[in-house]
Design a protein around this motif. Structure first.
Motif, short mmCIF file in Angstrom:
data_model
loop_
_atom_site.label_atom_id
_atom_site.label_comp_id
_atom_site.label_asym_id
_atom_site.label_seq_id
_atom_site.Cartn_x
_atom_site.Cartn_y
_atom_site.Cartn_z
N UNK A 49 0.79 -1.22 0.00
CA UNK A 49 0.00 0.00 0.00
C UNK A 49 0.82 1.27 0.00
N UNK A 50 1.89 1.30 0.74
CA UNK A 50 2.72 2.51 0.81
C UNK A 50 3.35 2.81 -0.56
N UNK A 51 3.80 1.76 -1.26
CA UNK A 51 4.37 1.93 -2.60
C UNK A 51 3.31 2.46 -3.57
N UNK A 52 2.10 1.93 -3.46
CA UNK A 52 1.01 2.39 -4.33
C UNK A 52 0.66 3.84 -4.02
N UNK A 53 0.71 4.21 -2.75
CA UNK A 53 0.43 5.59 -2.37
C UNK A 53 1.46 6.53 -2.99
N UNK A 54 2.71 6.14 -2.98
CA UNK A 54 3.77 6.96 -3.58
C UNK A 54 3.57 7.07 -5.09
N UNK A 58 2.93 10.44 -7.47
CA UNK A 58 3.68 10.74 -8.69
C UNK A 58 2.75 10.99 -9.88
N UNK A 59 1.56 10.37 -9.86
CA UNK A 59 0.57 10.60 -10.92
C UNK A 59 -0.05 11.98 -10.81
N UNK A 60 0.13 12.63 -9.67
CA UNK A 60 -0.42 13.96 -9.48
C UNK A 60 -1.61 13.99 -8.55
N UNK A 61 -1.91 12.89 -7.91
CA UNK A 61 -3.01 12.86 -6.96
C UNK A 61 -2.49 13.30 -5.61
N UNK A 62 -2.83 14.52 -5.22
CA UNK A 62 -2.36 15.06 -3.95
C UNK A 62 -3.53 15.69 -3.21
N UNK A 64 -2.95 11.62 -1.84
CA UNK A 64 -2.93 10.38 -2.61
C UNK A 64 -4.28 9.67 -2.64
N UNK A 65 -5.08 9.84 -1.62
CA UNK A 65 -6.40 9.19 -1.59
C UNK A 65 -7.47 10.21 -1.25
N UNK A 66 -8.67 10.03 -1.72
CA UNK A 66 -9.06 8.99 -2.66
C UNK A 66 -8.56 9.32 -4.06
N UNK A 67 -8.18 8.28 -4.78
CA UNK A 67 -7.77 8.40 -6.18
C UNK A 67 -8.76 7.58 -7.00
N UNK A 68 -9.43 8.23 -7.93
CA UNK A 68 -10.49 7.60 -8.71
C UNK A 68 -10.03 7.39 -10.15
N UNK A 69 -10.26 6.17 -10.63
CA UNK A 69 -9.99 5.81 -12.01
C UNK A 69 -11.31 5.33 -12.61
N UNK A 70 -11.62 5.79 -13.79
CA UNK A 70 -12.82 5.33 -14.51
C UNK A 70 -12.38 4.89 -15.89
N UNK A 71 -12.73 3.66 -16.24
CA UNK A 71 -12.30 3.12 -17.53
C UNK A 71 -10.80 3.03 -17.66
N UNK A 72 -10.11 2.82 -16.55
CA UNK A 72 -8.66 2.72 -16.55
C UNK A 72 -7.94 4.05 -16.59
N UNK A 73 -8.68 5.13 -16.66
CA UNK A 73 -8.09 6.47 -16.78
C UNK A 73 -8.17 7.19 -15.44
N UNK A 75 -8.89 9.91 -13.00
CA UNK A 75 -9.83 11.03 -12.99
C UNK A 75 -9.38 12.09 -12.00
N UNK A 76 -9.05 11.67 -10.80
CA UNK A 76 -8.63 12.61 -9.78
C UNK A 76 -9.18 12.24 -8.43
N UNK A 77 -9.28 13.22 -7.58
CA UNK A 77 -9.73 13.02 -6.21
C UNK A 77 -11.17 13.50 -6.06
N UNK A 78 -11.60 13.68 -4.84
CA UNK A 78 -12.98 14.06 -4.53
C UNK A 78 -13.42 15.32 -5.27
N UNK A 79 -12.60 16.35 -5.24
CA UNK A 79 -12.95 17.62 -5.85
C UNK A 79 -13.21 17.45 -7.35
N UNK A 80 -12.39 16.71 -8.04
CA UNK A 80 -12.55 16.52 -9.49
C UNK A 80 -13.80 15.69 -9.78
N UNK A 81 -14.04 14.64 -9.01
CA UNK A 81 -15.23 13.80 -9.22
C UNK A 81 -16.49 14.63 -9.02
#
Length: 102
Positions: A49-54, A58-62, A64-73, A75-81
């Motif tokens: 989990x710690x490696x995945x958080x890092x 790096x993907x730009x999710x700051x 790190x959680x929640x990080x949302x992916x839709x269709x493998x893409x 999307x972002x965090x709560x604010x973006x959703x």
């Protein structure tokens, strides 16, 4: 990074979360109420989990959680959703990915 990418592409909707994060809880509950059954990966309960958080940082999710992916893409965090939902883009995106059939 490979593990995050692989997990993100295995379901129509994926949420990387922490069980203690209130915003992660908000996103999961919101998706359930929309009829979406996302794959949930609780980073505080995952072996790497710690490696995945890092990798998410790096993907730009700051934060790190929640990080949302839709269709493998990524999307972002709560604010973006929520912004996508308010502007009417979220439901079509979920439909296109096969996460809902409204």
């Amino acid at each position: 990074m490979d593990r995050v990418t692989k997990l993100a592409s295995q379901s129509a909707a994926v949420v990387f979360s922490k069980s203690s994060c209130c915003m992660s809880h908000v996103i999961k509950r919101f998706f359930y109420e929309l009829g979406v059954n996302p794959a949930i990966h609780e980073l505080d309960e995952e072996y790497r989990g710690r490696e995945m958080e890092m990798a998410l940082l790096k993907l730009g999710c700051n934060p790190a959680v929640p990080a949302v992916f839709i269709g493998g893409k990524f999307i972002g965090s709560t604010q973006k959703v929520m912004a996508l939902h308010i502007n009417g883009s979220l439901i079509p995106l979920l439909k296109e990915a096969g996460a809902i059939w409204l």
